[in-house]
Design an enzyme around this catalytic site. Structure first.
Site, short mmCIF file in Angstrom:
data_model
loop_
_atom_site.label_atom_id
_atom_site.label_comp_id
_atom_site.label_asym_id
_atom_site.label_seq_id
_atom_site.Cartn_x
_atom_site.Cartn_y
_atom_site.Cartn_z
N GLY A 81 0.82 -1.22 0.00
CA GLY A 81 0.00 0.00 0.00
C GLY A 81 0.85 1.26 0.00
N ARG A 145 1.25 -5.76 -4.98
CA ARG A 145 1.28 -6.69 -3.85
C ARG A 145 1.75 -8.10 -4.23
NH1 ARG A 145 -0.53 -4.51 0.67
NH2 ARG A 145 -2.06 -2.83 0.62
N THR A 203 4.75 1.67 5.96
CA THR A 203 3.33 1.34 6.06
C THR A 203 2.60 2.39 6.90
OG1 THR A 203 1.59 -0.21 6.68
CG2 THR A 203 3.59 -0.34 8.01
N ASP A 205 0.07 1.75 8.40
CA ASP A 205 -0.56 1.02 9.51
C ASP A 205 0.21 1.14 10.82
OD1 ASP A 205 -2.25 0.26 7.53
OD2 ASP A 205 -1.62 -1.83 7.44
P1 FBP Z 1 0.52 -2.05 3.59
O1 FBP Z 1 0.39 -2.99 4.74
O2 FBP Z 1 0.94 -2.70 2.34
O3 FBP Z 1 1.36 -0.86 3.93
O4 FBP Z 1 -0.94 -1.47 3.28
C1 FBP Z 1 -1.66 -0.74 4.17
C2 FBP Z 1 -3.11 -0.61 3.80
O5 FBP Z 1 -3.38 0.74 3.53
C3 FBP Z 1 -4.02 -1.15 4.88
O6 FBP Z 1 -4.26 -0.20 5.90
C4 FBP Z 1 -5.25 -1.52 4.10
O7 FBP Z 1 -6.00 -2.54 4.72
C5 FBP Z 1 -4.69 -2.03 2.81
O8 FBP Z 1 -3.46 -1.36 2.63
C6 FBP Z 1 -5.58 -1.79 1.62
O9 FBP Z 1 -5.03 -2.43 0.53
P2 FBP Z 1 -5.29 -2.06 -0.99
O10 FBP Z 1 -4.49 -0.84 -1.29
O11 FBP Z 1 -4.74 -3.23 -1.72
O12 FBP Z 1 -6.74 -1.83 -1.17
#
Ligand code: FBP
Length: 555
Positions: A81, A145, A203, A205
């Site tokens: 992400g 991903r 991240t 997160d």
């Molecule tokens: P990372 O763990 O890859 O940093 O992603 C964080 C995040 O933003 C999460 O908070 C969220 O659940 C997810 O990515 C959403 O994923 P996507 O961008 O594939 O919809």
């Protein structure tokens, strides 16, 4: 090119570097600590990472470095992400490489790890880098991903690295991507190659942290962006006095984002998934907790408020956790059968009988849209895509029903009108705060020093983050030091341990001491938007989480 005034101004922002990196690069030397151990499962990990296990922690200090001026070819990947500060990691890496040797080259693999597997890249020259300095997003090369996990994928990544004549690969990613980076570093050494692999902690997160990694870049900007929005909503709620706002926040399994936003905005209710799990709260108990605040505030004629919901909370409610775990297995075993079924009711009829009795009944009792969302595909790491599950709507609906019952019993006398929101993508590509601009740049520059000095199997690290940037401590942390073995897709795998909210930690304790008051009173805080120019106490403040976890030394 048409650009905004802020973008133009941000191009000129010069990130602050720690003193240890701000000197002539030939005077940045490496100090090595003692050999390290993994956080758990040491023997199994030592076996898997025969070449990279147990390396020492590295700190940069003043001293001669005779390897720093070698010409290098480095490939960089943005993985997972988006997180504000990613472009600055690349800019810091690029500037370091060029300071080391003007002939060094940087290649950006497009679209995440798949770019390395498929040899899809662009050369990142100075004129390209200059268009992305201090900007949000990962659009310089894109992200993805894909996991490098099969033998074919490892072999293809190796072929690309050799074909491009790379000295090193830098992976900018979260816990899963850096686990991949650790495996890749080991893979190269196992094959007698000296291609190095360095990671950087990314991240929003905030769950890639430990003693040596105080924060991941991106968290600071994302939480400040969400807190601005939450504050604005709180002020609207306090003006109109007619809505309860249920706000789901990104963060995957961990509740660091929700907790930090709660500390910054003081909402009426904030759920913390880790507490829900620890106390085994059922879905019904969670709804009770929300309703308790709504009822008390209604007694004070305040029929409005704000509830913050971490997006991963569904995975922490015991009965939902069990349901999701059972669904994960069924989805993995019957992916094709399920894909062949077009209607949701057919999918439900196919799935429900394969679940345990309790999980089957729970799935059928959930609102249809939530049940549908739980049946959706998992991400490449096998995670439920919690950002796509509308937990805020589930809790709004359930609270509405509970309050209607309580009204009939004469217990609740208020008026409940609720609105749902989801803040996630809004914060991932914001212009990085000064903190994330500086931190990202320092991480990229540190990655360069580690590479030029011949190191592999390290996560670039910058510590002492609550001090002024000049006093930050830069270096590298061995991947294996952060790892343990966990059950993934039915077997035990080495992974970097995720940091969930520590219920004994200062951020949670601070929140827990204040929340009962917030549940009843209107104690909202309005943090406003991120400021890039102005006094340091307005522009350069780290998050409350970081300040509480790493209190600045008193001079
Ligand atoms: P990372 O763990 O890859 O940093 O992603 C964080 C995040 O933003 C999460 O908070 C969220 O659940 C997810 O990515 C959403 O994923 P996507 O961008 O594939 O919809």
């Amino acid at each position: 090119m048409n650009i905004s005034a802020l973008q133009k101004a941000r191009y000129d922002y010069i990130p602050k570097l720690p003193q240890s990196l701000a000197r002539d690069v030939a005077a940045i030397s490496l100090a090595f600590g003692a050999p390290t151990q993994a956080v758990a499962d040491q023997e199994e990990l030592r076996e898997i990472f025969r070449h990279t296990y147990g390396k020492p922690v590295i700190t940069f200090e003043k001293g001669a470095n005779d390897r720093i001026h070698r010409p290098l070819k480095v490939g960089v990947i943005l993985s997972g992400g988006q997180a504000p500060g990613g472009h600055n990691v690349i800019a810091g890496l690029y500037d370091g490489l060029k300071k080391g040797n003007a002939g060094s080259e940087l290649y950006g693999f497009r679209g995440g790890p798949s770019g390395l597997i498929e040899d899809s890249y662009r050369e990142l020259t100075g004129s390209v880098i200059d268009l992305y300095r201090n900007t949000g997003g990962f659009d310089i090369i894109g992200s993805g991903r894909t996991k490098i996990e099969t033998p074919d994928q490892f072999a293809a990544a190796f072929e690309t690295a050799k074909r491009r004549g790379l000295n090193a690969v830098v992976i900018i990613g979260g816990d899963d991507s850096n686990t991949n980076a650790a495996l890749l570093a080991e893979y190269f050494l196992e094959r007698g190659s000296d291609i190095q692999v360095i990671g950087t902690p990314k991240t929003i997160d905030g769950d890639l942290k430990n003693t040596y990694i105080e924060a991941s870049f991106g968290f600071d900007t994302a939480v400040k962006t969400y807190s601005e929005l939450i504050g604005n909503i709180q002020r609207d709620a306090n003006s109109a006095k007619k809505y309860w706002h249920f706000i789901k926040l990104m963060g995957r399994a961990a509740s660091h984002i929700a907790l930090e936003c709660a500390l910054q905005t003081q909402p009426n209710v904030c759920l913390i998934s880790e507490e829900v799990a620890e106390k085994h709260w059922s879905l019904s108990r969670v709804v009770d907790l929300i309703c308790a605040s709504i009822i008390k505030r209604a007694d004070n004629k305040e029929n409005f408020g704000v509830v913050l919901i971490p997006e991963g909370v569904v995975e922490f409610i015991p009965e939902m956790k069990k349901l999701i775990a059972e669904l994960n297995d069924i989805l993995a075993a019957h992916e094709k059968d399920l894909d062949a079924l077009e209607s949701f009711s057919d999918q439900l009829d196919f799935t429900a009988p394969k679940l345990s009795g309790a999980s089957g009944s729970l799935l059928r009792s959930l609102p249809q849209r939530i049940a549908k969302e739980l049946l959706m595909d998992r991400d490449p790491h096998g995670n439920v895509q919690v950002s796509l599950i509308e937990t805020e709507k589930l809790l709004m609906d359930m609270a509405g029903k509970r309050l209607a019952d309580l009204k009939e019993q004469g217990i609740y006398k208020g008026k409940f009108s609720a609105l749902g929101h989801f803040f996630g993508y809004e914060g991932r590509c914001a212009f990085p705060s000064n903190f994330d601009s500086d931190y990202g740049y320092a991480l990229g520059f540190s990655a360069f020093v580690l590479i030029a000095s011949g190191e592999t199997g390290y996560l670039s690290s910058v510590r002492n983050l609550t001090a002024p940037a000049s006093a930050w401590i830069a270096g590298g942390i061995p991947f294996t030091m952060m790892m343990n073995m966990e059950q993934r897709h039915g077997s035990k795998k080495p992974v970097i341990r995720k940091a969930l909210v520590d219920l004994n930690g200062a951020p949670f304790k601070t929140f827990a001491a204040l929340r009962d008051g917030w549940a009843v009173q209107t104690d909202f805080l309005y943090p406003g938007s991120i400021q890039y120019y102005g006094p340091p106490e307005v522009c350069d403040q780290p998050t409350k989480t970081l300040m509480l976890e790493q209190p600045p030394a008193v001079s």
